[in-house]
Design a protein around this motif. Structure first.
Motif, mmCIF file in Angstrom:
data_model
loop_
_atom_site.group_PDB
_atom_site.id
_atom_site.type_symbol
_atom_site.label_atom_id
_atom_site.label_comp_id
_atom_site.label_asym_id
_atom_site.label_seq_id
_atom_site.Cartn_x
_atom_site.Cartn_y
_atom_site.Cartn_z
ATOM 1 N N THR A 194 58.095 -4.820 -60.593
ATOM 2 C CA THR A 194 56.898 -6.032 -59.406
ATOM 3 C C THR A 194 57.781 -6.715 -60.025
ATOM 4 O OG1 THR A 194 56.370 -6.125 -62.071
ATOM 5 C CG2 THR A 194 54.859 -5.264 -61.057
ATOM 6 N N GLU B 189 50.597 5.273 -51.565
ATOM 7 C CA GLU B 189 49.842 4.300 -51.710
ATOM 8 C C GLU B 189 50.400 4.024 -53.802
ATOM 9 O OE1 GLU B 189 48.057 1.568 -51.071
ATOM 10 O OE2 GLU B 189 48.494 2.197 -49.666
ATOM 11 N N GLU B 190 50.795 5.243 -54.371
ATOM 12 C CA GLU B 190 51.741 5.784 -55.569
ATOM 13 C C GLU B 190 53.171 4.961 -55.083
ATOM 14 O OE1 GLU B 190 50.170 7.961 -53.229
ATOM 15 O OE2 GLU B 190 48.202 8.323 -54.270
ATOM 16 N N LYS C 294 52.976 1.587 -55.982
ATOM 17 C CA LYS C 294 51.979 1.354 -57.202
ATOM 18 C C LYS C 294 52.664 0.662 -57.644
ATOM 19 C CE LYS C 294 47.247 2.323 -56.065
ATOM 20 N NZ LYS C 294 46.235 3.204 -56.526
#
Length: 409
Positions: free
Chosen positions: A195, A187-188, A191
């Motif tokens: 974007t 997940e790190e 994240k």
């Protein structure tokens, strides 16, 4: 005593240059996890892009084609297992392994089915639908003969598994589906990826020596990119790849935003900052490493049915485009629409997690090798065609090799 594996490479692995190089490094990592002592041998010249195997405690050996020096080499090494990198390597060295180390397990890593790639290339050139006339070639006979001569063949794509079993009636026991072995993304990791708003431009990537990649690049240049650029005048297409020739570099055009960037020192860096990957593959086989690099870095892509083969089962997805018009339309939409972009990024993460998890496939590979080790004689008795192909009257490659050695002495 530590188990020993000999990997005979068609080339020295170049994980930064090609998917085949990355695949080989994954296999080396697996054997190390199984506590094998690894020797990697190749008759190919070593390029500057080759990985330094000695840094990971893999012994490196240069071997000669059509030369009995290999016989002494393998007798002294006496490996438990020999992995052939592509069928051409098995043709050259397989009979010598059988002769001098008959109890070694022989595994063929096909990388992709060469005969399928060549059949599709020929059909494309002739503007024809691929048929048995294209599939049943001399390359097909050679590659499938190599599969039969080995105890196990690693097949990288579900589509190729299906073709071998259904069309060519190859027994399940000779084949193992082993795709790219992808570690689970944390997940790190997800994240911290850039974007949608932090990215810009389109990207392509792939070894320019690989003919499907050059064809895709040429198709982009002459058919697709002008239409995309007309609708997105500020966008650029950054084309990365090893071994860019003068013919490749001549495609560079800054005014058109079609930029030949050459070798990517860090694939994750350039992929992670691109907004969309374009991969209009019109022929090929196996799995496309560029799509895995894209999914790992959260970069949505537009490709074709051949491009996503073995990855996407539902070919009706918007990003699977088999006409120039559809490809251009979806590339533009994906570049502009953050909701569409986010959906495809999420799908990419899901595909890696559910279809290509490293731990799942390594466990199956380990089990398969253990079963072969314990029951090698039984497996070989069940493979009568393989035994037949080992018979001296059918070993043309063996006697051609001996003739070449005699001629050169």
């Amino acid at each position: 005593m530590k188990k020993k594996v000999l990997i005979i490479g068609f080339v020295w692995p170049e994980p930064r240059s090609s998917a085949a190089g990355s695949r080989m490094m994954q296999l080396i990592s697996f054997f190390q996890s199984q506590d094998y002592k690894i020797t990697f041998a190749s008759a190919c010249a070593k390029s500057d892009n080759a990985f330094d195997l000695e840094t990971i405690n893999v012994k490196r050996e240069t071997i000669a084609l059509n030369h009995s020096s290999f016989d002494d080499f393998i007798i002294n090494l006496n490996p438990n297992l020999v992995l052939f990198d592509r069928f051409m390597t098995e043709e050259q060295f397989g009979w010598r392994v059988t002769e001098h180390c008959p109890n070694a397990i022989k595994i063929l890593d096909t990388e992709d089915l060469h005969f399928l790639r060549r059949a599709r290339q020929r059909a494309l050139k002739e503007n024809a639908i691929i048929s048995d006339d294209y599939l049943f070639s001399d390359t097909t006979k050679r590659e499938i003969a190599s599969i039969y001569r080995c105890d196990l063949s690693l097949i990288i794509s579900t589509a190729e598994m299906s073709l071998l079993k259904k069309r060519f009636k190859i027994d399940d026991s000779l084949l193992l589906y082993l795709p790219f072995l992808i570690p689970d993304l944390s997940e790190e990791h997800i994240k911290i990826l850039p974007t949608f708003d932090e990215r810009q431009h389109f990207i392509t990537i792939g070894n320019f020596l690989h003919e499907p990649n050059y064809d895709a690049l040429s198709y982009l240049k002459h058919t697709l990119w002008k239409e995309i650029k007309a609708k997105l005048p500020h966008a650029e297409l950054h084309n990365y790849g090893a071994y860019a020739s003068q013919k490749i570099n001549q495609l560079h055009n800054e005014r058109e935003g079609f930029l030949i960037k050459g070798f990517a020192e860090d694939v994750d860096e350039v992929m992670g900052h691109a907004k969309v990957l374009l991969a209009p593959m019109r022929f090929g086989a196996g799995l496309k490493g560029k799509l895995f690099d894209a999914m790992k870095n959260g970069t949505p892509f537009v490709s074709t049915s051949i491009g996503v083969e073995g990855i996407i089962e539902n070919k009706n997805q918007d990003f699977v485009c088999n006409t120039a018009e559809d490809f251009v339309t979806h590339a533009i939409a994906l570049y502009q629409n953050v909701q569409l972009w986010d959906l495809q990024q999420t799908l990419g993460f899901k595909i890696l997690r559910t279809q290509f998890s490293k731990s799942d496939f390594e466990e199956k590979f380990e089990k398969c090798i253990n079963e072969l080790s314990q029951n090698l004689g039984i497996y070989r008795q069940q493979n009568f065609i393989g035994q037949m192909l080992q018979h001296h009257t059918l070993q043309s490659t063996k006697y051609m090799s001996k003739w070449i050695e005699e001629k050169n002495s």
